[in-house]
Write an enzyme that holds these catalytic residues in place. Structure first.
Site, mmCIF file in Angstrom:
data_model
loop_
_atom_site.group_PDB
_atom_site.id
_atom_site.type_symbol
_atom_site.label_atom_id
_atom_site.label_comp_id
_atom_site.label_asym_id
_atom_site.label_seq_id
_atom_site.Cartn_x
_atom_site.Cartn_y
_atom_site.Cartn_z
ATOM 1 N N ASP A 237 -8.979 -9.903 9.389
ATOM 2 C CA ASP A 237 -8.533 -8.542 9.051
ATOM 3 C C ASP A 237 -9.562 -7.453 9.370
ATOM 4 O O ASP A 237 -9.178 -6.370 9.785
ATOM 5 C CB ASP A 237 -8.176 -8.485 7.560
ATOM 6 C CG ASP A 237 -7.344 -7.262 7.186
ATOM 7 O OD1 ASP A 237 -6.472 -6.869 7.994
ATOM 8 O OD2 ASP A 237 -7.555 -6.704 6.101
ATOM 9 N N ARG B 99 0.843 -1.195 0.000
ATOM 10 C CA ARG B 99 0.000 0.000 0.000
ATOM 11 C C ARG B 99 0.877 1.242 0.000
ATOM 12 O O ARG B 99 1.945 1.269 0.597
ATOM 13 C CB ARG B 99 -0.905 0.024 1.239
ATOM 14 C CG ARG B 99 -2.145 -0.852 1.104
ATOM 15 C CD ARG B 99 -3.020 -0.767 2.347
ATOM 16 N NE ARG B 99 -2.373 -1.339 3.502
ATOM 17 C CZ ARG B 99 -1.780 -0.654 4.458
ATOM 18 N NH1 ARG B 99 -1.781 0.665 4.442
ATOM 19 N NH2 ARG B 99 -1.187 -1.266 5.456
ATOM 20 N N CYS C 152 1.352 -7.735 11.487
ATOM 21 C CA CYS C 152 1.719 -7.945 12.889
ATOM 22 C C CYS C 152 1.093 -9.224 13.438
ATOM 23 O O CYS C 152 0.956 -9.392 14.649
ATOM 24 C CB CYS C 152 1.316 -6.756 13.755
ATOM 25 S SG CYS C 152 2.328 -5.305 13.464
ATOM 26 N N HIS D 92 -10.356 -2.531 11.912
ATOM 27 C CA HIS D 92 -9.253 -3.335 11.378
ATOM 28 C C HIS D 92 -8.946 -4.442 12.383
ATOM 29 O O HIS D 92 -7.928 -4.407 13.071
ATOM 30 C CB HIS D 92 -8.038 -2.410 11.173
ATOM 31 C CG HIS D 92 -6.926 -3.020 10.386
ATOM 32 N ND1 HIS D 92 -5.613 -2.634 10.550
ATOM 33 C CD2 HIS D 92 -6.910 -3.976 9.420
ATOM 34 C CE1 HIS D 92 -4.853 -3.316 9.704
ATOM 35 N NE2 HIS D 92 -5.612 -4.138 9.024
ATOM 36 N N LYS E 178 -9.648 -2.521 2.166
ATOM 37 C CA LYS E 178 -9.391 -1.373 3.030
ATOM 38 C C LYS E 178 -10.210 -0.153 2.583
ATOM 39 O O LYS E 178 -10.707 0.610 3.405
ATOM 40 C CB LYS E 178 -7.885 -1.041 3.048
ATOM 41 C CG LYS E 178 -7.011 -2.178 3.601
ATOM 42 C CD LYS E 178 -7.522 -2.624 4.920
ATOM 43 C CE LYS E 178 -6.769 -3.656 5.720
ATOM 44 N NZ LYS E 178 -5.644 -4.367 5.382
ATOM 45 N N SER F 222 -1.046 -3.763 10.070
ATOM 46 C CA SER F 222 -0.778 -4.732 9.009
ATOM 47 C C SER F 222 0.544 -5.447 9.274
ATOM 48 O O SER F 222 1.512 -4.823 9.725
ATOM 49 C CB SER F 222 -0.689 -4.010 7.661
ATOM 50 O OG SER F 222 -1.886 -3.314 7.417
ATOM 51 N N TYR G 70 -1.812 -3.467 -6.775
ATOM 52 C CA TYR G 70 -1.541 -4.158 -5.513
ATOM 53 C C TYR G 70 -2.792 -4.248 -4.631
ATOM 54 O O TYR G 70 -3.546 -3.277 -4.507
ATOM 55 C CB TYR G 70 -0.415 -3.446 -4.730
ATOM 56 C CG TYR G 70 -0.355 -3.991 -3.323
ATOM 57 C CD1 TYR G 70 0.196 -5.251 -3.094
ATOM 58 C CD2 TYR G 70 -0.925 -3.310 -2.261
ATOM 59 C CE1 TYR G 70 0.179 -5.800 -1.823
ATOM 60 C CE2 TYR G 70 -0.936 -3.848 -0.986
ATOM 61 C CZ TYR G 70 -0.384 -5.097 -0.773
ATOM 62 O OH TYR G 70 -0.422 -5.647 0.480
ATOM 63 N N ARG H 147 2.094 -12.120 -0.735
ATOM 64 C CA ARG H 147 0.784 -12.458 -0.152
ATOM 65 C C ARG H 147 0.196 -13.730 -0.740
ATOM 66 O O ARG H 147 0.447 -14.069 -1.889
ATOM 67 C CB ARG H 147 -0.193 -11.297 -0.440
ATOM 68 C CG ARG H 147 0.215 -9.962 0.181
ATOM 69 C CD ARG H 147 -0.405 -9.786 1.531
ATOM 70 N NE ARG H 147 0.089 -8.609 2.235
ATOM 71 C CZ ARG H 147 -0.493 -8.127 3.329
ATOM 72 N NH1 ARG H 147 -1.572 -8.706 3.820
ATOM 73 N NH2 ARG H 147 0.017 -7.087 3.958
#
Ligand code: SAT
Ligand code: MN
Length: 589
Positions: free
Chosen positions: A273, A67, A248, A224, A204, A246, A195, A365
């Site tokens: 998420d 991002r 973590c 989130h 998001k 993000s 992306y 990912r």
């Protein structure tokens, strides 16, 4: 047909000038056709059909792998409504600067119209989005991440509301990359990136930034947060929602496998998420996961750290920017011990084991259907969602912040959430490992003034009944955790992963009015016997260090936090100010 939707599709086609317009139905046949085309033009490569059936590999442009927060804008009429933590662009500027980038952008390309539903079909929480895109990779990813096609059109009916999302790869040049959000008209424009978080607009952009603004207007929460159920040996399941920045470990925590000494416990994954939460008829907050798939960080995911994820991604999945083995399997650091010979790295070059670079991009990912997860909750498709007993805020902090603590009450918990700071990760472009304030893990995802967001959280917990009813609120307890504390030598003090169940178990006992705790200036921490350490191998003294509250250290951070709050001016709720002052006094600062 939905007139407004048709009119919008015509308008966009007239502006972007695609060669053809395709309305996506989400069917298998359509998916196979798109995959066939992408295998031909090189967008996708087929993975080893025995080891990863029906799975594909995609490499995004090397400058387009995370991002781009500096190119992400909130486009409200008034700058103050975007607030000091967002980039702002006026809608008029967006029309002048960004809209022209879409002009003719789809010439020679196909324009896909992708209707999708966020939330289980028939859920009163669910909302419809429509993404127009010129990327077939986005279409097949949206098919995994959302409920796409007919199900969404049915939900929409002839005049339902939907969020408009316009996406074009443009020329992929970061100089002409913009991700613009219009929370006042439920619209998103994204150009110049393929992306995930920039291009899969249901995630998001809609489910957090646009939905967050809707949630504030309508009295609910878009967060989130992962959602998990912890089942105890008696068969009772307690649900928690946890916010971490993000990369973590949200996916790992959501799919946790309990350690051997916790026989009879089980974790059920509801989401990894995003959580949408509303008050239920019993006065509790009920959460759904609006997504249908996982877009997880690959590196570090392995049979030891997350066996459930490894099982989830074995088929029907897409891998982006990982490395590739000789026999066409995806590979990344942390997937297995040792590095195989003959890898191709994420840029497409032969990889030399032992080289300083990583073979897989740190933000590579997997995209996989949630239904394939062995720990997927039986409530995953439940239209009402699950009742939440605890909120957990987490951060990546090498020092200072203890393993776990509990807020004194709701308002203090909101203060704790607002004060979270975390070290940056590869999920966004920019330096990694820099400490920054990331309130509620929402810093990059709050679609309006974050001061108002803090106020909204205070309102959700305001004393009294659920608005419009005579039902008293039954609010979750609020906790903060930190799995990432390091020793002076830079070694992690806490083993993390499955062992995090020990912390969850303390949280669960606190929710049931049990669990040993001691009061400290920052909240309650587990007492000496609070965390069950049976069978835990951990360095001597580490547990004490992990639970120690360094009041002086917290006091030293107080002025920085004060500066952060000052940015909000009079948009900072008085109650945050009051909590902050009370914290100062408790810390003796
Ligand atoms: O790229 S995403 O925003 O979808 C994932 C993340 O950074 O959390
Ligand atoms: Mn995320």
């Amino acid at each position: 047909m939905h007139r407004a939707l048709e009119a919008w599709v015509h308008e966009i086609a007239a502006h972007t000038k695609p060669d053809r317009v395709v309305w996506c139905d989400g069917s298998d046949a359509e998916n196979e056709r798109l995959i066939g085309e992408m295998l031909k033009d090189g967008t996708l490569q087929r993975l080893n059909a025995e080891k990863f059936p029906n799975s594909y590999y995609h490499r995004s442009h090397a400058s387009d792998v995370a991002r781009t927060e500096h190119l992400t804008f909130i486009c409200t009429e008034k700058k103050d409504d975007a607030g000091p933590t967002n980039n702002w662009m006026s809608p008029a500027d967006a029309s002048a600067r960004v809209w022209p980038l879409f002009a003719g952008a789809m010439k020679g390309r196909t324009m896909y119209v992708v209707p999708y539903l966020m939330g289980p079909a028939s859920s009163p929480f669910a909302k419809v989005g429509v993404e127009i895109t010129d990327s077939a990779y986005v279409v097949i990813s949206m098919r995994i991440m959302t409920r796409m096609g007919a199900v969404a059109l049915n939900h929409l009916g002839e005049n339902g509301e939907f969020v408009k999302g316009l996406h074009s790869l443009g020329d992929l040049n970061p100089d002409r990359r913009f991700i613009c959000h219009f929370p006042e008209r439920n619209e998103i424009w994204s150009v110049g990136s393929g992306y995930g978080g920039n291009a899969l607009l249901g995630k998001k952009c809609f489910a957090l930034r646009i939905a967050g603004a809707q949630a504030r207007r309508e009295g609910w929460l878009a967060e989130h947060m992962l959602i998990l159920g912890l089942e105890d040996p008696a068969g009772e399941t307690t649900y928690v929602a946890a916010a971490f920045p993000s990369a973590c470990g949200k996916t790992n925590l959501a799919m946790l496998v309990p350690p051997a000494s916790f026989w009879g416990y089980k974790i059920w994954t509801v989401g990894d998420d995003i959580a949408w939460l509303r008050f239920g008829p019993d006065g509790r907050l009920w959460a759904i996961n609006p997504e249908a798939g996982f877009f997880g960080v690959a590196p570090g995911t392995g049979p030891k750290t997350n066996p459930n994820a490894m099982e989830t991604i074995r088929k029907n999945s897409i891998f982006t920017n990982t490395a590739l083995t000789k026999d066409m399997c995806p590979w990344w650091e942390g997937m297995e011990s040792g590095t195989p010979e003959g890898l191709t790295d994420w840029r497409g070059n032969p990889y030399t084991p032992g080289s300083a670079d990583k073979a897989a991009h740190p933000n590579s990912r997997f995209t996989a259907p949630a239904s394939q997860c062995p720990s997927i909750s039986p409530k995953f498709e439940d239209p009402q969602g699950v009742p939440i007993s605890a909120f957990i805020f987490g951060a990546r902090r090498g020092s200072l912040v203890p393993l776990v603590y509990e807020a004194f009450d709701w308002n203090h918990g909101v203060y704790v959430g607002s004060s979270v700071a975390s070290e940056t990760t590869a999920a966004a472009t920019g330096a990694v490992g820099v400490l920054r304030r990331d309130p509620f893990a929402m810093l990059p995802f709050c679609g309006y003034n974050m001061g108002d967001y803090f106020g909204h959280w205070m309102n959700i917990g305001a004393p009294g009944n659920v608005p419009g009813t005579s039902t008293p609120k039954r609010l979750p307890k609020i906790f903060h955790v930190n799995w990432f504390r390091q020793s002076a030598e830079g070694k992690f003090l806490w083993p993390g992963f499955g062992e995090n169940l020990r912390v969850l178990n303390w949280i669960l006992s606190r929710c049931r009015g049990k669990g040993e705790a001691v009061e400290t200036p920052i909240g309650y921490v587990p007492g000496p016997g609070g965390i069950d350490t049976t069978g835990l191998s951990i360095a001597p003294g580490a547990m004490e260090e992990l639970l120690r509250v360094d009041a002086k250290g917290f006091a030293a951070e107080w002025p920085q936090l004060n500066e952060f709050y000052a940015k909000f001016g009079d948009r900072l709720p008085a109650e945050i100010r009051r909590q902050h002052e009370a914290q100062r006094k408790r810390l003796g600062a």
